[in-house]
Design a protein around this motif. Structure first.
Motif, PDB file in Angstrom:
ATOM      1  N   ASN A 102       0.826  -1.203   0.000  1.00  0.00           N
ATOM      2  CA  ASN A 102       0.000   0.000   0.000  1.00  0.00           C
ATOM      3  C   ASN A 102       0.864   1.259   0.000  1.00  0.00           C
ATOM      4  OD1 ASN A 102      -2.311  -1.572   0.136  1.00  0.00           O
ATOM      5  ND2 ASN A 102      -2.431  -1.473   2.375  1.00  0.00           N
ATOM      6  N   PRO A 103       0.663   2.159  -0.935  1.00  0.00           N
ATOM      7  CA  PRO A 103       1.434   3.410  -0.942  1.00  0.00           C
ATOM      8  C   PRO A 103       1.049   4.354   0.187  1.00  0.00           C
ATOM      9  CG  PRO A 103      -0.182   3.412  -2.709  1.00  0.00           C
ATOM     10  CD  PRO A 103      -0.208   2.038  -2.125  1.00  0.00           C
ATOM     11  N   GLU A 104      -0.173   4.229   0.727  1.00  0.00           N
ATOM     12  CA  GLU A 104      -0.643   5.077   1.813  1.00  0.00           C
ATOM     13  C   GLU A 104      -1.338   4.223   2.866  1.00  0.00           C
ATOM     14  OE1 GLU A 104      -1.793   9.157  -0.709  1.00  0.00           O
ATOM     15  OE2 GLU A 104      -3.375   7.789  -0.048  1.00  0.00           O
ATOM     16  N   PHE A 105      -1.413   4.745   4.096  1.00  0.00           N
ATOM     17  CA  PHE A 105      -2.367   4.212   5.066  1.00  0.00           C
ATOM     18  C   PHE A 105      -3.298   5.359   5.451  1.00  0.00           C
ATOM     19  CE2 PHE A 105       1.362   5.339   7.614  1.00  0.00           C
ATOM     20  CZ  PHE A 105       0.849   6.007   8.724  1.00  0.00           C
ATOM     21  N   ILE A 106      -4.591   5.019   5.602  1.00  0.00           N
ATOM     22  CA  ILE A 106      -5.635   6.046   5.675  1.00  0.00           C
ATOM     23  C   ILE A 106      -6.555   5.791   6.866  1.00  0.00           C
ATOM     24  CG2 ILE A 106      -7.567   7.122   4.454  1.00  0.00           C
ATOM     25  CD1 ILE A 106      -6.286   6.113   1.830  1.00  0.00           C
ATOM     26  N   PHE A 107      -6.767   6.850   7.669  1.00  0.00           N
ATOM     27  CA  PHE A 107      -7.751   6.833   8.749  1.00  0.00           C
ATOM     28  C   PHE A 107      -8.941   7.711   8.363  1.00  0.00           C
ATOM     29  CE2 PHE A 107      -3.666   6.364  11.021  1.00  0.00           C
ATOM     30  CZ  PHE A 107      -3.921   5.299  11.868  1.00  0.00           C
ATOM     31  N   ARG A 108     -10.135   7.347   8.853  1.00  0.00           N
ATOM     32  CA  ARG A 108     -11.303   8.213   8.681  1.00  0.00           C
ATOM     33  C   ARG A 108     -12.176   8.122   9.932  1.00  0.00           C
ATOM     34  NH1 ARG A 108     -14.169  10.764   4.333  1.00  0.00           N
ATOM     35  NH2 ARG A 108     -16.366  11.061   4.834  1.00  0.00           N
ATOM     36  N   THR A 109     -12.649   9.291  10.354  1.00  0.00           N
ATOM     37  CA  THR A 109     -13.563   9.383  11.488  1.00  0.00           C
ATOM     38  C   THR A 109     -14.844  10.046  11.020  1.00  0.00           C
ATOM     39  OG1 THR A 109     -11.703   9.661  13.013  1.00  0.00           O
ATOM     40  CG2 THR A 109     -13.886  10.249  13.826  1.00  0.00           C
ATOM     41  N   ASN A 110     -15.997   9.378  11.208  1.00  0.00           N
ATOM     42  CA  ASN A 110     -17.302   9.946  10.896  1.00  0.00           C
ATOM     43  C   ASN A 110     -18.007  10.257  12.213  1.00  0.00           C
ATOM     44  OD1 ASN A 110     -17.264   9.755   7.992  1.00  0.00           O
ATOM     45  ND2 ASN A 110     -17.445   7.539   8.243  1.00  0.00           N
ATOM     46  N   ASP A 111     -18.401  11.518  12.367  1.00  0.00           N
ATOM     47  CA  ASP A 111     -19.033  11.948  13.609  1.00  0.00           C
ATOM     48  C   ASP A 111     -20.383  11.260  13.798  1.00  0.00           C
ATOM     49  OD1 ASP A 111     -18.705  14.218  15.788  1.00  0.00           O
ATOM     50  OD2 ASP A 111     -20.813  14.193  15.189  1.00  0.00           O
ATOM     51  N   ALA A 112     -20.643  10.828  15.022  1.00  0.00           N
ATOM     52  CA  ALA A 112     -21.868  10.073  15.301  1.00  0.00           C
ATOM     53  C   ALA A 112     -23.073  10.972  15.536  1.00  0.00           C
ATOM     54  CB  ALA A 112     -21.652   9.181  16.521  1.00  0.00           C
ATOM     55  N   THR A 113     -22.866  12.268  15.760  1.00  0.00           N
ATOM     56  CA  THR A 113     -23.980  13.148  16.096  1.00  0.00           C
ATOM     57  C   THR A 113     -24.302  14.186  15.025  1.00  0.00           C
ATOM     58  OG1 THR A 113     -22.474  14.613  17.310  1.00  0.00           O
ATOM     59  CG2 THR A 113     -23.566  12.867  18.569  1.00  0.00           C
ATOM     60  N   THR A 114     -23.295  14.613  14.254  1.00  0.00           N
ATOM     61  CA  THR A 114     -23.529  15.631  13.225  1.00  0.00           C
ATOM     62  C   THR A 114     -23.423  14.991  11.849  1.00  0.00           C
ATOM     63  OG1 THR A 114     -22.576  17.350  14.637  1.00  0.00           O
ATOM     64  CG2 THR A 114     -22.784  17.848  12.289  1.00  0.00           C
ATOM     65  N   ALA A 115     -24.514  15.039  11.082  1.00  0.00           N
ATOM     66  CA  ALA A 115     -24.536  14.414   9.759  1.00  0.00           C
ATOM     67  C   ALA A 115     -23.510  15.066   8.843  1.00  0.00           C
ATOM     68  CB  ALA A 115     -25.926  14.544   9.150  1.00  0.00           C
ATOM     69  N   GLY A 116     -22.705  14.245   8.217  1.00  0.00           N
ATOM     70  CA  GLY A 116     -21.746  14.748   7.240  1.00  0.00           C
ATOM     71  C   GLY A 116     -20.469  15.308   7.839  1.00  0.00           C
ATOM     72  N   LYS A 117     -20.327  15.265   9.157  1.00  0.00           N
ATOM     73  CA  LYS A 117     -19.086  15.729   9.780  1.00  0.00           C
ATOM     74  C   LYS A 117     -18.072  14.589   9.778  1.00  0.00           C
ATOM     75  CE  LYS A 117     -17.206  17.969  13.909  1.00  0.00           C
ATOM     76  NZ  LYS A 117     -17.495  18.528  15.252  1.00  0.00           N
ATOM     77  N   PHE A 118     -16.866  14.864   9.286  1.00  0.00           N
ATOM     78  CA  PHE A 118     -15.865  13.808   9.163  1.00  0.00           C
ATOM     79  C   PHE A 118     -14.464  14.398   9.210  1.00  0.00           C
ATOM     80  CE2 PHE A 118     -16.148  15.485   4.908  1.00  0.00           C
ATOM     81  CZ  PHE A 118     -14.860  15.378   4.392  1.00  0.00           C
ATOM     82  N   ALA A 119     -13.501  13.533   9.392  1.00  0.00           N
ATOM     83  CA  ALA A 119     -12.088  13.879   9.260  1.00  0.00           C
ATOM     84  C   ALA A 119     -11.373  12.668   8.679  1.00  0.00           C
ATOM     85  CB  ALA A 119     -11.482  14.269  10.598  1.00  0.00           C
ATOM     86  N   GLN A 120     -10.469  12.913   7.759  1.00  0.00           N
ATOM     87  CA  GLN A 120      -9.737  11.830   7.109  1.00  0.00           C
ATOM     88  C   GLN A 120      -8.287  12.266   6.917  1.00  0.00           C
ATOM     89  OE1 GLN A 120     -11.615   9.639   3.831  1.00  0.00           O
ATOM     90  NE2 GLN A 120      -9.806  10.029   2.569  1.00  0.00           N
ATOM     91  N   VAL A 121      -7.347  11.328   7.085  1.00  0.00           N
ATOM     92  CA  VAL A 121      -5.938  11.625   6.837  1.00  0.00           C
ATOM     93  C   VAL A 121      -5.317  10.480   6.050  1.00  0.00           C
ATOM     94  CG1 VAL A 121      -5.087  10.633   9.019  1.00  0.00           C
ATOM     95  CG2 VAL A 121      -3.779  12.433   7.867  1.00  0.00           C
ATOM     96  N   GLU A 122      -4.486  10.857   5.088  1.00  0.00           N
ATOM     97  CA  GLU A 122      -3.806   9.904   4.211  1.00  0.00           C
ATOM     98  C   GLU A 122      -2.300  10.103   4.375  1.00  0.00           C
ATOM     99  OE1 GLU A 122      -7.501  10.954   1.236  1.00  0.00           O
ATOM    100  OE2 GLU A 122      -5.453  11.644   0.802  1.00  0.00           O
TER     101      GLU A 122
END
Length: 340
Positions: free
Chosen positions: A137-157
């Motif tokens: 894999n050229p990258e490793f990727i995390f993603r967090t989707n907020d459980a209370t606000t629709a469409g709120k997220f954070a992702q890092v590659e």
């Protein structure tokens, strides 16, 4: 009598010496003194990737933003920017990375905004490991989707060259002095989304920077995203391509050519996008540079980059651009890393 005898003896010796040159008054040629060869200054020792332990880094960074829901219509594009490396404590964009994806905490921070990513459940930073750190894999990727606000997220590659034993086996990305991390986050489904692309690592010291010669960096990788709005349609596509970079260390001139393609969001073959030409300059005594895309490039924008490791052996560059191209309003962001 003693003094006169000494004077006459000295006079005879002087006449005898003057006659040794055949009566022409020549003197013996002195032996030239040799010039010592200077000892070259040894290059300093640099730390290397993969990491030996958790570490924090300041970054070169580029940023773009947009507001709205791309899946339901046109978004509003924000400003674009780039920033050169700033030392602590003034650094605006910083990150923390670790040696073990399964147990470590990875942090992206810009001023007061922060995203934390980790795998263990039950912690406030618990995220989904979308792509693990593995040799293929050229990258490793995390993603967090907020459980209370629709469409709120954070992702890092993260470029997968920082984790021991599972770093990428792709030769062009197995870099020992420079890496990248790309941070994408959104406030809500219709709220603002921000992208920050970063390059970081172990910068070449000022004293170790080359001051002569022109060097081509021919093993370079580019990754980015393009946000494009045409009428009521918005697309957010990944960017790939080929890059050439030449640096004249005597004059400080840097030139780059980026031939970019986009990857459709649903997958498929890359689509040719356009060719960008950039020019920049390294200030005297520095290890970094800034520049801009020249006339003829599809969009207008800026770049910031620097050199890493012994004698500038590796390079990292971030860029962002905005404008209208092919009838679409667009924002572009990306990062380039590689070596001579």
């Amino acid at each position: 009598m003693i003094r006169r005898h000494m004077f006459m003896s000295a006079l005879v010796a002087t006449v005898a010496l003057s006659g040794c040159g055949g009566g022409k008054g020549s003197s013996a040629t002195p032996t030239p003194t040799g010039t010592p060869t200077p000892t070259p200054t040894a290059s300093p020792t640099y730390a290397a990737f993969p990491l030996a332990g958790p570490a924090e880094f300041n970054t070169y960074n580029a940023a773009i933003s947009y507001t709205g829901d791309p899946s339901s219509g046109a978004v509003t594009l924000g400003a674009a920017s780039t920033e050169a490396l700033i030392p602590t404590p003034a650094a605006r964009v910083r990150l923390a990375t670790d040696t073990a994806v399964a147990t470590g905490t990875y942090v992206m921070r810009e001023n007061t905004e922060e995203s934390r990513f980790c795998v263990p459940t039950g912690q406030t930073c618990t995220s989904t490991l979308v792509t693990p750190s593995a040799v293929g894999n050229p990258e490793f990727i995390f993603r967090t989707n907020d459980a209370t606000t629709a469409g709120k997220f954070a992702q890092v590659e993260f470029l997968n060259n920082v984790v021991k034993d599972t770093s990428t086996n792709t030769a062009a990305l197995a870099l020992s002095r420079v890496s990248y991390a790309n941070w994408w986050r959104g406030d809500s489904t219709t709220g603002q989304k921000r992208l920050t692309y970063t390059a970081w690592g172990y910068p070449t010291t000022y004293a170790d920077m080359p001051t002569t010669g022109t060097v081509s960096y021919g093993t370079l990788t580019v990754t980015g995203r393009l946000v494009s709005v045409v009428g009521a349609t918005t697309t957010v596509n990944q960017v790939t391509g080929a890059v050439l970079m030449s640096t004249n260390f005597a004059t400080g001139a840097v030139t780059m050519t980026l031939t970019l393609s986009t990857i459709p969001a649903g997958g498929g073959a890359a689509v040719t996008y356009g060719t960008f030409t950039a020019q920049g300059a390294i200030p005297v005594g520095q290890n970094q540079w800034t520049g801009s895309f020249v006339t003829g490039s599809p969009l207008s924008g800026t770049l910031a980059g620097g050199f890493f490791g012994s004698q500038g052996e590796q390079a990292g560059v971030v860029f962002s651009a905005t404008g209208t191209f092919g009838g679409a309003q667009q924002s572009l962001i990306g990062v380039v890393v590689g070596k001579k």
